[in-house]
Design an enzyme around this catalytic site. Structure first.
Site, PDB file in Angstrom:
ATOM      1  N   ASN A  44     -17.566  -4.402   5.883  1.00 39.41           N
ATOM      2  CA  ASN A  44     -18.123  -4.124   4.703  1.00 39.41           C
ATOM      3  C   ASN A  44     -17.031  -4.647   3.549  1.00 39.41           C
ATOM      4  O   ASN A  44     -16.160  -5.355   3.964  1.00 39.41           O
ATOM      5  CB  ASN A  44     -18.219  -2.586   4.440  1.00 39.41           C
ATOM      6  CG  ASN A  44     -17.074  -1.689   4.865  1.00 39.41           C
ATOM      7  OD1 ASN A  44     -15.958  -2.028   4.229  1.00 39.41           O
ATOM      8  ND2 ASN A  44     -17.388  -0.632   5.221  1.00 39.41           N
ATOM      9  N   LYS A  82     -15.057  -3.146   1.519  1.00 39.89           N
ATOM     10  CA  LYS A  82     -13.839  -2.538   1.419  1.00 39.89           C
ATOM     11  C   LYS A  82     -12.949  -3.028   2.590  1.00 39.89           C
ATOM     12  O   LYS A  82     -11.601  -3.212   2.491  1.00 39.89           O
ATOM     13  CB  LYS A  82     -14.166  -1.014   1.465  1.00 39.89           C
ATOM     14  CG  LYS A  82     -12.471  -0.181   1.568  1.00 39.89           C
ATOM     15  CD  LYS A  82     -12.786   1.272   1.649  1.00 39.89           C
ATOM     16  CE  LYS A  82     -11.680   2.161   1.556  1.00 39.89           C
ATOM     17  NZ  LYS A  82     -10.807   1.873   3.030  1.00 39.89           N
ATOM     18  N   GLU A  83     -13.450  -3.243   3.540  1.00 38.33           N
ATOM     19  CA  GLU A  83     -12.793  -3.936   5.084  1.00 38.33           C
ATOM     20  C   GLU A  83     -12.374  -5.347   4.899  1.00 38.33           C
ATOM     21  O   GLU A  83     -11.433  -5.619   4.966  1.00 38.33           O
ATOM     22  CB  GLU A  83     -13.550  -3.584   6.266  1.00 38.33           C
ATOM     23  CG  GLU A  83     -13.703  -2.278   6.639  1.00 38.33           C
ATOM     24  CD  GLU A  83     -14.864  -1.972   7.696  1.00 38.33           C
ATOM     25  OE1 GLU A  83     -14.818  -0.885   8.537  1.00 38.33           O
ATOM     26  OE2 GLU A  83     -15.720  -2.872   7.614  1.00 38.33           O
ATOM     27  N   ASP A 102     -23.185   0.596  12.539  1.00 41.09           N
ATOM     28  CA  ASP A 102     -23.404   0.505  13.991  1.00 41.09           C
ATOM     29  C   ASP A 102     -24.803  -0.193  13.898  1.00 41.09           C
ATOM     30  O   ASP A 102     -25.115  -1.081  14.890  1.00 41.09           O
ATOM     31  CB  ASP A 102     -23.477   1.757  14.317  1.00 41.09           C
ATOM     32  CG  ASP A 102     -22.040   2.340  14.500  1.00 41.09           C
ATOM     33  OD1 ASP A 102     -21.138   1.818  14.587  1.00 41.09           O
ATOM     34  OD2 ASP A 102     -22.084   3.762  14.556  1.00 41.09           O
TER      35      ASP A 102
END
Length: 334
Positions: A207, A209-210, A280
């Site tokens: 995402n 943020k990652e 997921d």
């Protein structure tokens, strides 16, 4: 470009029965639901009177559940213990018809449990029960042997990393070796602290943020995502990248575009109720579509639609072909 309902239906038909391996941290997700009407006299905290509880598959097991829900056949590789949580987890897997042959019993580590307390439809607390020390040599060896057996006849491998120990250097060395030998694409749901472990992956699904944490670059606007994504692809020698961007949809980096201009996919979500577990769903549906022979853009669009279904549900959830096709029908009616 957008999949229509007929195209999505055809792709979901191709997915049915495709074998996809999942390697990662297997967990049990518990939910305690209740009402809040007063504050505790013992401390300034709300009292939740539990009215019902629910247990579902979590972590890599939830990825397997998403694969099963969409019609694929997951082969789950991970560890658990023969404890109460492990037996409950096995029962949930059996109930969905998910094979347990490649799970490794590790007597030194209790089965991971995440318990969420929900009061008045809001999550108030999460309790984690886990052991995050490095895996024993016996557990690592068991995972490597289980992985090799699991990859027989699969069309893709998903790495579901929650940084609980299953995804480690020796295991990932075996992933690279086996996937290269068998020509199997491997797709990673990453944890930024484990970035070096993913070198050479077919694709990652961070995402925003990652992506920021992985690349050390901002990833807010389209131009930021393009720059951070390109840096990530080059640094880890990835073939591609699929960035999930919440209400902004997704950004797909492909080799054909030399990764410089990501293909932007608008969100499919009409109502967002809970985003937990949506990652997921994305990686499961994308990998299942890849395993069925779909191209990356088709796979990303179908994964985007499935995520649009899941975020409209409470808690860790999955999307069935019927729900995905109904979602397309509703979108076309707008």
């Amino acid at each position: 470009m957008r999949l229509d309902r007929e195209q999505a239906g055809a792709l979901l038909g191709l997915i049915r029965g495709r074998r996809v391996a999942v390697l990662g941290d297997v967990m049990l997700d518990e939910y305690l639901f209740g009402e809040v009407s007063r504050i505790s006299p013992e401390a300034p905290v709300p009292i939740v009177r539990v009215s019902r509880e629910r247990a579902v598959l979590g972590g890599a097991a939830n990825v397997a559940a998403n694969l099963k829900a969409v019609g694929a056949e997951p082969v789950l590789v991970g560890t658990l213990q023969d404890d109460a949580a492990g037996r409950r987890l096995r029962g949930l897997l059996a109930g969905l018809g998910i094979t347990q042959d490649r799970l490794v019993v590790d007597p030194t580590r209790p089965t991971i449990i995440k318990t969420r307390v929900i009061g008045q439809q809001q999550q108030m607390l999460r309790i984690d029960r886990e052991e995050t020390d490095p895996f024993s040599a016996a557990a690592v060896d068991g995972l490597c042997r289980s992985l090799e057996a699991a990859l027989e006849g699969v069309g893709a491998l998903i790495i579901s990393d929650y940084a609980k120990g299953s995804v480690n250097a020796p295991v990932m060395d075996r992933v690279r070796l086996l996937c290269a030998r068998l020509d199997i694409p491997w797709i990673v749901d990453p944890k930024p602290s484990h970035a070096p472990l993913y070198r050479g992956a077919t694709l990652m699904t961070p995402n925003t943020k990652e992506l920021t944490e992985l690349s050390h670059l901002p990833a807010k606007g389209d131009a930021d995502v393009a720059a951070a994504g390109l840096a990530m692809v080059e640094a880890l020698e990835l073939k591609g990248l699929l960035v999930t961007r919440s209400e902004k949809g997704m950004a797909l980096f492909t080799p054909e575009a030399l990764h410089r201009e990501p293909w932007l996919i608008p969100t499919e979500a009409r109502e967002v109720f809970d985003v937990s577990g949506a990652g997921d769903t994305v990686i499961a549906v994308f990998a299942a579509a890849i395993a069925s022979g779909a191209d990356w853009k088709q796979s990303a669009m179908l994964a985007n639609a499935a995520a649009g279904v899941v975020v409209g549900k409470m808690g860790t959830a999955t999307a069935t072909p019927e729900e995905i096709l109904r979602h397309y029908q509703d979108q076309e009616a707008i």
